[in-house]
Scaffold this active site. Structure first.
Site, PDB file in Angstrom:
ATOM      1  N   LYS A  74       0.825  -1.223   0.000  1.00 14.47           N
ATOM      2  CA  LYS A  74       0.000   0.000   0.000  1.00 14.47           C
ATOM      3  C   LYS A  74       0.850   1.259   0.000  1.00 14.47           C
ATOM      4  O   LYS A  74       1.928   1.292   0.597  1.00 14.47           O
ATOM      5  CB  LYS A  74      -0.916   0.017   1.235  1.00 14.47           C
ATOM      6  CG  LYS A  74      -1.636  -1.307   1.471  1.00 14.47           C
ATOM      7  CD  LYS A  74      -2.599  -1.257   2.628  1.00 14.47           C
ATOM      8  CE  LYS A  74      -3.058  -2.649   3.012  1.00 14.47           C
ATOM      9  NZ  LYS A  74      -2.113  -3.338   3.922  1.00 14.47           N
ATOM     10  N   HIS A 107      -3.480   3.658   0.779  1.00 12.49           N
ATOM     11  CA  HIS A 107      -3.674   3.158   2.149  1.00 12.49           C
ATOM     12  C   HIS A 107      -4.806   3.881   2.894  1.00 12.49           C
ATOM     13  O   HIS A 107      -5.637   3.249   3.531  1.00 12.49           O
ATOM     14  CB  HIS A 107      -2.358   3.275   2.922  1.00 12.49           C
ATOM     15  CG  HIS A 107      -2.249   2.333   4.072  1.00 12.49           C
ATOM     16  ND1 HIS A 107      -1.057   1.814   4.503  1.00 12.49           N
ATOM     17  CD2 HIS A 107      -3.186   1.808   4.894  1.00 12.49           C
ATOM     18  CE1 HIS A 107      -1.265   1.006   5.528  1.00 12.49           C
ATOM     19  NE2 HIS A 107      -2.556   0.990   5.791  1.00 12.49           N
ATOM     20  N   GLN A 166     -10.194  -1.930   1.162  1.00  3.23           N
ATOM     21  CA  GLN A 166      -9.824  -2.642   2.401  1.00  3.23           C
ATOM     22  C   GLN A 166     -10.169  -1.752   3.595  1.00  3.23           C
ATOM     23  O   GLN A 166      -9.605  -0.666   3.735  1.00  3.23           O
ATOM     24  CB  GLN A 166      -8.328  -2.979   2.393  1.00  3.23           C
ATOM     25  CG  GLN A 166      -7.932  -3.790   3.609  1.00  3.23           C
ATOM     26  CD  GLN A 166      -6.454  -4.135   3.681  1.00  3.23           C
ATOM     27  OE1 GLN A 166      -5.776  -3.804   4.658  1.00  3.23           O
ATOM     28  NE2 GLN A 166      -5.936  -4.789   2.664  1.00  3.23           N
ATOM     29  N   ILE A 242      -1.833 -18.736  13.521  1.00  4.80           N
ATOM     30  CA  ILE A 242      -1.601 -18.585  12.074  1.00  4.80           C
ATOM     31  C   ILE A 242      -2.280 -19.748  11.348  1.00  4.80           C
ATOM     32  O   ILE A 242      -3.009 -19.558  10.369  1.00  4.80           O
ATOM     33  CB  ILE A 242      -0.075 -18.543  11.765  1.00  4.80           C
ATOM     34  CG1 ILE A 242       0.531 -17.235  12.290  1.00  4.80           C
ATOM     35  CG2 ILE A 242       0.180 -18.688  10.262  1.00  4.80           C
ATOM     36  CD1 ILE A 242       2.051 -17.136  12.149  1.00  4.80           C
ATOM     37  N   LYS A 243      -2.086 -20.935  11.877  1.00  8.87           N
ATOM     38  CA  LYS A 243      -2.650 -22.121  11.235  1.00  8.87           C
ATOM     39  C   LYS A 243      -4.166 -22.187  11.408  1.00  8.87           C
ATOM     40  O   LYS A 243      -4.909 -22.421  10.455  1.00  8.87           O
ATOM     41  CB  LYS A 243      -1.984 -23.373  11.831  1.00  8.87           C
ATOM     42  CG  LYS A 243      -2.389 -24.616  11.134  1.00  8.87           C
ATOM     43  CD  LYS A 243      -1.388 -25.723  11.306  1.00  8.87           C
ATOM     44  CE  LYS A 243      -1.813 -26.826  10.361  1.00  8.87           C
ATOM     45  NZ  LYS A 243      -1.412 -28.095  10.668  1.00  8.87           N
ATOM     46  N   ASN A 245      -6.279 -19.877  11.773  1.00  6.58           N
ATOM     47  CA  ASN A 245      -7.041 -18.860  11.044  1.00  6.58           C
ATOM     48  C   ASN A 245      -7.279 -19.242   9.588  1.00  6.58           C
ATOM     49  O   ASN A 245      -8.058 -18.606   8.889  1.00  6.58           O
ATOM     50  CB  ASN A 245      -6.353 -17.502  11.159  1.00  6.58           C
ATOM     51  CG  ASN A 245      -6.407 -16.974  12.580  1.00  6.58           C
ATOM     52  OD1 ASN A 245      -7.211 -17.447  13.383  1.00  6.58           O
ATOM     53  ND2 ASN A 245      -5.570 -16.008  12.893  1.00  6.58           N
TER      54      ASN A 245
HETATM   55  P1  A2P Z   1      -1.252 -13.472  18.169  1.00  2.19           P
HETATM   56  O1  A2P Z   1      -0.247 -12.777  17.282  1.00  2.19           O
HETATM   57  O2  A2P Z   1      -0.709 -13.801  19.505  1.00  2.19           O
HETATM   58  O3  A2P Z   1      -1.950 -14.611  17.486  1.00  2.19           O
HETATM   59  P2  A2P Z   1      -6.500  -8.803  13.836  1.00  2.19           P
HETATM   60  O4  A2P Z   1      -6.132  -9.745  12.762  1.00  2.19           O
HETATM   61  O5  A2P Z   1      -7.960  -8.522  13.937  1.00  2.19           O
HETATM   62  O6  A2P Z   1      -5.672  -7.540  13.800  1.00  2.19           O
HETATM   63  O7  A2P Z   1      -6.143  -9.512  15.228  1.00  2.19           O
HETATM   64  C1  A2P Z   1      -4.814  -9.793  15.545  1.00  2.19           C
HETATM   65  C2  A2P Z   1      -4.709 -10.074  17.034  1.00  2.19           C
HETATM   66  O8  A2P Z   1      -5.505 -11.217  17.351  1.00  2.19           O
HETATM   67  C3  A2P Z   1      -3.316 -10.395  17.447  1.00  2.19           C
HETATM   68  O9  A2P Z   1      -3.148  -9.868  18.750  1.00  2.19           O
HETATM   69  C4  A2P Z   1      -3.259 -11.916  17.471  1.00  2.19           C
HETATM   70  O10 A2P Z   1      -2.385 -12.355  18.483  1.00  2.19           O
HETATM   71  C5  A2P Z   1      -4.663 -12.275  17.840  1.00  2.19           C
HETATM   72  N1  A2P Z   1      -5.107 -13.498  17.165  1.00  2.19           N
HETATM   73  C6  A2P Z   1      -4.940 -13.844  15.886  1.00  2.19           C
HETATM   74  N2  A2P Z   1      -5.551 -15.007  15.595  1.00  2.19           N
HETATM   75  C7  A2P Z   1      -6.127 -15.411  16.732  1.00  2.19           C
HETATM   76  C8  A2P Z   1      -6.924 -16.531  17.090  1.00  2.19           C
HETATM   77  N3  A2P Z   1      -7.237 -17.469  16.191  1.00  2.19           N
HETATM   78  N4  A2P Z   1      -7.352 -16.630  18.368  1.00  2.19           N
HETATM   79  C9  A2P Z   1      -7.029 -15.691  19.271  1.00  2.19           C
HETATM   80  N5  A2P Z   1      -6.287 -14.593  19.006  1.00  2.19           N
HETATM   81  C10 A2P Z   1      -5.845 -14.438  17.757  1.00  2.19           C
END
Ligand code: A2P
Length: 279
Positions: A74, A107, A166, A242-243, A245
């Protein structure tokens, strides 16, 4: 990975890996490396995140074929205007170490709190994105954080309709009017902070739904965005999250669940109103 189709026919993987607030250096490198390892093919960064070099290094070191990845970056706010936009784009390309970008976004719009001629600035900046697109240096162009009336104003001047807007989107903050305008113009909405950046994870209704579906609140939020035809960009530095999600096909949200989530009271707003921000 499922995909959405952009208004120029390009496929975009339906969940992207967000990198906002992931610091440049080892942390960004490791997070993107992990994301690519577990199957993300869509990475979202920005010049202002300061992590394009590490994101690019992780992409390169992954050995994954470039044309199977979808990379977004961006234009930062200080670089608006035709010439500066083109120079900023070239710098992002260099920092990422890529030959082309899949999606380039403005952005934030120039806004009425800072500029009398905000609409003209946005139109000029957009012209530069159209030029980059026509040069083939970017496969799709779009905007970010454009509220409904700002988007409508921009649409009066464009030759190429943005492929994407976005915006902040999560349970408790749906920006329905902006989403509706995007949909009626064939503009894909992407959700930044699809989990409310962690601010909505303690919500009792969402927790109850997650327990009932044997999943997590984060995954409920991601599935909810997808149910609305919106592309979520969850961010995490935790390998488990990460996984997780990316794993949203093992449960369903019913019409009633979606209604319940849609009716949640306002919560988790970042506080960044695009018409008022001072950056
Ligand atoms: P972490 O880096 O410890 O996973 P967003 O994407 O809405 O900005 O949210 C990001 C925040 O949510 C980060 O603090 C991340 O922390 C946390 N997060 C990301 N995925 C999950 C999940 N599946 N469950 C709980 N917290 C999550």
């Amino acid at each position: 990975m499922k995909s959405f189709k952009l208004n120029n026919g390009i496929d975009i993987p339906a969940i992207g890996f967000g990198t906002w607030q992931i610091p440049e250096g080892e942390e960004a490198y490791q997070a993107v490396t992990e994301a690519l390892k577990v199957g993300y093919t869509h990475i979202d960064t920005a010049a202002i995140y300061g992590n394009e070099k590490s994101v690019g290094r992780a992409i390169k070191d992954s050995g994954i074929a470039r044309d199977t990845l979808f990379i977004t970056t961006k234009l930062w706010n200080t670089e608006r205007g035709y010439d500066k936009t083109i120079a900023a784009f070239e710098k992002s390309l260099t920092d990422l170490g890529l030959a082309y970008i899949d999606l380039y976004l403005i952005h934030w719009p120039a806004n009425e709190s800072q500029f009398e001629n905000w609409a003209t600035i946005n139109a000029e900046t957009w012209k530069a994105l159209e030029y980059l697109y026509q040069q083939g240096k970017v496969k799709a162009i779009g905007v970010s954080n454009f509220p409904k009336d700002y988007l409508a104003k921009l649409l009066e001047t464009v030759t190429i309709v943005p492929a994407v807007n976005q915006i902040e989107f999560h349970p408790g903050y749906l920006q329905q009017e902006t989403v509706d305008l995007c949909k009626s113009n064939g503009i894909l909405v992407q959700a930044w902070s699809p989990l409310g950046s962690g601010r909505i994870l303690q919500d009792e209704t969402l927790i109850a739904l997650a327990e009932q579906k044997d999943t997590s609140v984060g995954q409920i939020c991601i599935k909810f965005a997808l149910s609305q035809g919106i592309l979520p960009l969850p961010k995490s530095t935790n390998p488990l999250n990460i996984k997780r999600n990316l794993t949203v096909d093992n449960f369903d949200l019913t019409e009633e669940d979606i209604q319940t989530i849609s009716e949640l009271p306002t919560m988790g707003f970042s506080g960044s109103d695009p018409k008022k921000v001072a950056f």
